[in-house]
Design a protein around this motif. Structure first.
Motif, PDB file in Angstrom:
ATOM      1  N   ASP A 139       0.896  -1.168   0.000  1.00  0.00           N
ATOM      2  CA  ASP A 139       0.000   0.000   0.000  1.00  0.00           C
ATOM      3  C   ASP A 139       0.932   1.215   0.000  1.00  0.00           C
ATOM      4  O   ASP A 139       1.541   1.540   1.027  1.00  0.00           O
ATOM      5  CB  ASP A 139      -0.862  -0.060   1.273  1.00  0.00           C
ATOM      6  N   THR A 140       1.086   1.874  -1.161  1.00  0.00           N
ATOM      7  CA  THR A 140       2.112   2.926  -1.268  1.00  0.00           C
ATOM      8  C   THR A 140       1.720   4.200  -0.510  1.00  0.00           C
ATOM      9  O   THR A 140       2.579   4.983  -0.120  1.00  0.00           O
ATOM     10  CB  THR A 140       2.390   3.288  -2.734  1.00  0.00           C
ATOM     11  N   HIS A 141       0.431   4.428  -0.366  1.00  0.00           N
ATOM     12  CA  HIS A 141      -0.077   5.636   0.310  1.00  0.00           C
ATOM     13  C   HIS A 141      -1.196   5.170   1.249  1.00  0.00           C
ATOM     14  O   HIS A 141      -2.352   5.086   0.846  1.00  0.00           O
ATOM     15  CB  HIS A 141      -0.615   6.639  -0.694  1.00  0.00           C
ATOM     16  N   SER A 142      -0.845   4.892   2.486  1.00  0.00           N
ATOM     17  CA  SER A 142      -1.757   4.132   3.357  1.00  0.00           C
ATOM     18  C   SER A 142      -2.753   4.963   4.130  1.00  0.00           C
ATOM     19  O   SER A 142      -3.802   4.446   4.526  1.00  0.00           O
ATOM     20  CB  SER A 142      -0.937   3.322   4.370  1.00  0.00           C
ATOM     21  N   GLY A 143      -2.428   6.216   4.440  1.00  0.00           N
ATOM     22  CA  GLY A 143      -3.249   6.939   5.413  1.00  0.00           C
ATOM     23  C   GLY A 143      -3.038   6.307   6.781  1.00  0.00           C
ATOM     24  O   GLY A 143      -1.997   5.706   7.043  1.00  0.00           O
ATOM     25  N   VAL A 144      -4.053   6.383   7.658  1.00  0.00           N
ATOM     26  CA  VAL A 144      -3.849   5.867   9.019  1.00  0.00           C
ATOM     27  C   VAL A 144      -4.508   4.508   9.228  1.00  0.00           C
ATOM     28  O   VAL A 144      -4.239   3.823  10.207  1.00  0.00           O
ATOM     29  CB  VAL A 144      -4.340   6.860  10.108  1.00  0.00           C
ATOM     30  N   GLY A 145      -5.414   4.139   8.340  1.00  0.00           N
ATOM     31  CA  GLY A 145      -5.997   2.787   8.401  1.00  0.00           C
ATOM     32  C   GLY A 145      -7.347   2.702   9.076  1.00  0.00           C
ATOM     33  O   GLY A 145      -8.155   1.853   8.739  1.00  0.00           O
ATOM     34  N   LEU A 146      -7.585   3.585  10.059  1.00  0.00           N
ATOM     35  CA  LEU A 146      -8.873   3.542  10.768  1.00  0.00           C
ATOM     36  C   LEU A 146      -9.326   4.990  11.011  1.00  0.00           C
ATOM     37  O   LEU A 146      -8.542   5.801  11.513  1.00  0.00           O
ATOM     38  CB  LEU A 146      -8.722   2.804  12.104  1.00  0.00           C
TER      39      LEU A 146
ATOM     40  N   MET B 161       2.948   2.002   3.516  1.00  0.00           N
ATOM     41  CA  MET B 161       3.798   3.189   3.459  1.00  0.00           C
ATOM     42  C   MET B 161       2.971   4.441   3.767  1.00  0.00           C
ATOM     43  O   MET B 161       1.839   4.568   3.298  1.00  0.00           O
ATOM     44  CB  MET B 161       4.375   3.342   2.045  1.00  0.00           C
ATOM     45  N   GLU B 162       3.561   5.360   4.508  1.00  0.00           N
ATOM     46  CA  GLU B 162       2.892   6.649   4.754  1.00  0.00           C
ATOM     47  C   GLU B 162       3.979   7.676   5.061  1.00  0.00           C
ATOM     48  O   GLU B 162       4.872   7.414   5.849  1.00  0.00           O
ATOM     49  CB  GLU B 162       1.887   6.521   5.916  1.00  0.00           C
ATOM     50  N   LEU B 163       3.860   8.831   4.423  1.00  0.00           N
ATOM     51  CA  LEU B 163       4.908   9.849   4.558  1.00  0.00           C
ATOM     52  C   LEU B 163       4.578  10.920   5.609  1.00  0.00           C
ATOM     53  O   LEU B 163       5.469  11.509   6.209  1.00  0.00           O
ATOM     54  CB  LEU B 163       5.105  10.516   3.183  1.00  0.00           C
TER      55      LEU B 163
ATOM     56  N   GLY C  45       6.148   6.364  -0.713  1.00  0.00           N
ATOM     57  CA  GLY C  45       5.571   5.094  -1.159  1.00  0.00           C
ATOM     58  C   GLY C  45       5.926   4.740  -2.593  1.00  0.00           C
ATOM     59  O   GLY C  45       6.087   3.562  -2.923  1.00  0.00           O
ATOM     60  N   PHE C  46       6.050   5.750  -3.443  1.00  0.00           N
ATOM     61  CA  PHE C  46       6.375   5.480  -4.851  1.00  0.00           C
ATOM     62  C   PHE C  46       7.697   4.710  -4.951  1.00  0.00           C
ATOM     63  O   PHE C  46       7.849   3.823  -5.776  1.00  0.00           O
ATOM     64  CB  PHE C  46       6.492   6.780  -5.642  1.00  0.00           C
ATOM     65  N   GLN C  47       8.649   5.090  -4.085  1.00  0.00           N
ATOM     66  CA  GLN C  47       9.978   4.465  -4.173  1.00  0.00           C
ATOM     67  C   GLN C  47       9.964   2.986  -3.801  1.00  0.00           C
ATOM     68  O   GLN C  47      10.824   2.218  -4.234  1.00  0.00           O
ATOM     69  CB  GLN C  47      10.964   5.216  -3.289  1.00  0.00           C
ATOM     70  N   GLN C  48       8.982   2.594  -2.995  1.00  0.00           N
ATOM     71  CA  GLN C  48       8.940   1.194  -2.555  1.00  0.00           C
ATOM     72  C   GLN C  48       8.541   0.240  -3.676  1.00  0.00           C
ATOM     73  O   GLN C  48       8.747  -0.967  -3.577  1.00  0.00           O
ATOM     74  CB  GLN C  48       7.995   1.017  -1.358  1.00  0.00           C
ATOM     75  N   VAL C  49       7.952   0.798  -4.722  1.00  0.00           N
ATOM     76  CA  VAL C  49       7.615  -0.048  -5.870  1.00  0.00           C
ATOM     77  C   VAL C  49       8.919  -0.598  -6.448  1.00  0.00           C
ATOM     78  O   VAL C  49       9.051  -1.798  -6.690  1.00  0.00           O
ATOM     79  CB  VAL C  49       6.826   0.777  -6.917  1.00  0.00           C
ATOM     80  N   LYS C  50       9.882   0.308  -6.619  1.00  0.00           N
ATOM     81  CA  LYS C  50      11.200  -0.118  -7.114  1.00  0.00           C
ATOM     82  C   LYS C  50      11.912  -0.981  -6.088  1.00  0.00           C
ATOM     83  O   LYS C  50      12.500  -2.003  -6.402  1.00  0.00           O
ATOM     84  CB  LYS C  50      12.075   1.128  -7.336  1.00  0.00           C
ATOM     85  N   ALA C  51      11.843  -0.537  -4.824  1.00  0.00           N
ATOM     86  CA  ALA C  51      12.676  -1.163  -3.798  1.00  0.00           C
ATOM     87  C   ALA C  51      12.211  -2.561  -3.402  1.00  0.00           C
ATOM     88  O   ALA C  51      13.034  -3.386  -3.014  1.00  0.00           O
ATOM     89  CB  ALA C  51      12.718  -0.262  -2.555  1.00  0.00           C
ATOM     90  N   THR C  52      10.905  -2.839  -3.471  1.00  0.00           N
ATOM     91  CA  THR C  52      10.444  -4.120  -2.893  1.00  0.00           C
ATOM     92  C   THR C  52       9.914  -5.121  -3.933  1.00  0.00           C
ATOM     93  O   THR C  52       9.478  -6.205  -3.562  1.00  0.00           O
ATOM     94  CB  THR C  52       9.357  -3.916  -1.806  1.00  0.00           C
ATOM     95  N   LEU C  53       9.929  -4.743  -5.211  1.00  0.00           N
ATOM     96  CA  LEU C  53       9.453  -5.684  -6.239  1.00  0.00           C
ATOM     97  C   LEU C  53      10.629  -6.280  -6.994  1.00  0.00           C
ATOM     98  O   LEU C  53      11.625  -5.598  -7.195  1.00  0.00           O
ATOM     99  CB  LEU C  53       8.504  -4.968  -7.214  1.00  0.00           C
ATOM    100  N   PRO C  54      10.575  -7.525  -7.452  1.00  0.00           N
ATOM    101  CA  PRO C  54       9.451  -8.445  -7.257  1.00  0.00           C
ATOM    102  C   PRO C  54       9.450  -9.007  -5.841  1.00  0.00           C
ATOM    103  O   PRO C  54      10.519  -9.185  -5.244  1.00  0.00           O
ATOM    104  CB  PRO C  54       9.752  -9.563  -8.266  1.00  0.00           C
ATOM    105  N   PRO C  55       8.278  -9.334  -5.330  1.00  0.00           N
ATOM    106  CA  PRO C  55       8.232  -9.926  -3.987  1.00  0.00           C
ATOM    107  C   PRO C  55       8.654 -11.385  -4.041  1.00  0.00           C
ATOM    108  O   PRO C  55       8.504 -12.025  -5.090  1.00  0.00           O
ATOM    109  CB  PRO C  55       6.743  -9.815  -3.622  1.00  0.00           C
ATOM    110  N   LYS C  56       9.126 -11.902  -2.925  1.00  0.00           N
ATOM    111  CA  LYS C  56       9.586 -13.304  -2.930  1.00  0.00           C
ATOM    112  C   LYS C  56       8.436 -14.273  -3.225  1.00  0.00           C
ATOM    113  O   LYS C  56       8.632 -15.333  -3.795  1.00  0.00           O
ATOM    114  CB  LYS C  56      10.302 -13.662  -1.624  1.00  0.00           C
ATOM    115  N   GLU C  57       7.216 -13.858  -2.904  1.00  0.00           N
ATOM    116  CA  GLU C  57       6.051 -14.728  -3.147  1.00  0.00           C
ATOM    117  C   GLU C  57       5.711 -14.837  -4.633  1.00  0.00           C
ATOM    118  O   GLU C  57       4.997 -15.747  -5.044  1.00  0.00           O
ATOM    119  CB  GLU C  57       4.810 -14.183  -2.422  1.00  0.00           C
ATOM    120  N   ARG C  58       6.163 -13.860  -5.434  1.00  0.00           N
ATOM    121  CA  ARG C  58       5.846 -13.801  -6.872  1.00  0.00           C
ATOM    122  C   ARG C  58       4.346 -13.697  -7.134  1.00  0.00           C
ATOM    123  O   ARG C  58       3.861 -14.061  -8.201  1.00  0.00           O
ATOM    124  CB  ARG C  58       6.422 -15.015  -7.631  1.00  0.00           C
ATOM    125  N   ARG C  59       3.604 -13.252  -6.155  1.00  0.00           N
ATOM    126  CA  ARG C  59       2.176 -12.992  -6.330  1.00  0.00           C
ATOM    127  C   ARG C  59       1.884 -11.750  -5.505  1.00  0.00           C
ATOM    128  O   ARG C  59       2.453 -11.588  -4.419  1.00  0.00           O
ATOM    129  CB  ARG C  59       1.295 -14.121  -5.764  1.00  0.00           C
TER     130      ARG C  59
END
Ligand code: SAM
Length: 281
Positions: free
Chosen positions: A40-47, A118-120, A145-159
């Motif tokens: 979730d690149t831009h999460s907000g607070v969740g609740l 992710m939340e800035l 959050g945008f940077q995590q697309v590059k940093a965390t993909l591909p995930p080890k689960e591949r899904r």
């Protein structure tokens, strides 16, 4: 500049669309036993507490979840979403709390699944961290959050699913979401990507769609729900989701429920909806 706070908007008609699409994609991922990754690149607070001063300011939730809350004619898919929000409200009759995308996901994740939220924003991040502390398989991080697309993909689960839901306070967000898709797809072409967008100026959306068309990426579905006709003057008139590699049922599921959402969320008859392919298979 980070002035956007989702607490002013939580539960509005745009959240209803976004969170139903999110739920349907996650339901699909859960059809296989193998775990998946949710970013979730831009999460907000969740609740979100809907009795707070922020949420009450324009009472936007009354344009969305508030209109579905007491209905007894909900289509099955919409009912599953409303039931999830009811559970967050401890099945009490009054609508007091609303789930953001991280909490929708947290309710659906299994032991074998994993999420990064992710939340800035310096005020929202501590709330996000606090709200998700108890989940072993969910990590939170204060960063772009945008940077995590590059940093965390591909995930080890591949899904997995990447939800990209920026505030569009800055015009550059319209370009950054396209760049994120390009970068993500390069690393993880079989992943599902869901971009939320507001329709404030139609020309921005047309440009974004054109840019996505020119990437050469196939299987991009566009889903939109309008509460008013396009206008350059009156704020957000519609919102949409652009989904890369959608589950195959998503198109028909949305075609099934959007006429209902259109009727119930915009009883005055000014709304509209569409589901169409930006690029087909
Ligand atoms: N996805 C959330 C949901 O559905 O409940 C709502 C997210 S809200 C539309 C956008 C959030 O992005 C805001 O909380 C804002 O503080 C945060 N934000 C803005 N720029 C960001 C960035 N570059 N990286 C991460 N978060 C950012």
């Amino acid at each position: 500049m980070l002035s956007y706070r989702h607490s002013f908007h939580a539960g509005n008609h745009a959240d209803v669309l976004k969170h139903i699409v999110l739920m349907l994609i996650l339901e699909n991922l859960k059809q296989k036993e193998k775990g998946f990754y949710y970013l979730d690149t831009h999460s907000g607070v969740g609740l979100y507490r809907l009795l707070s001063a922020e949420a009450q300011k324009n009472a936007e939730f009354e344009t969305g979840i508030g209109k579905l809350w007491d209905r007894d004619d909900l289509p099955e898919i919409v009912k599953r979403y409303v039931d999830m929000i009811k559970k967050i409200n401890h099945n009490k009759p009054q609508l007091r709390e609303y789930a953001g995308s991280p909490l929708i996901a947290a309710q659906m994740l299994r032991e074998q699944d994993r999420a990064l939220l992710m939340e800035l924003h310096p005020s929202d991040y501590p709330l996000l961290r606090q709200n998700f502390r108890q989940y072993k398989n969910i990590m939170t991080k204060q960063d772009n959050g945008f940077q995590q697309v590059k940093a965390t993909l591909p995930p080890k689960e591949r899904r997995g699913l990447v939800l990209i839901d920026p505030p569009y306070e800055l015009k550059e967000d319209y370009q950054l979401v396209v760049n994120a898709i390009i970068e993500g797809y390069k690393r993880f072409a079989t992943g599902t990507y869901a971009i939320w967008y507001p329709v404030v100026r139609r020309s921005y959306i047309k440009r974004m769609v054109k840019e996505l068309e020119t990437t050469g990426i196939r299987k991009i579905l566009q889903i939109e729900l309008a509460v008013r006709p396009d206008s350059d003057q009156r704020g957000m008139t519609a919102s949409g989701m652009i989904v890369v590699n959608p589950p195959w049922q998503l198109e028909s599921q949305m075609k099934e429920i959007l006429p209902y959402l259109n009727k119930v969320l915009t009883p005055e008859g000014t709304g509209n909806w569409k589901v169409s392919w930006i690029t087909p298979e």
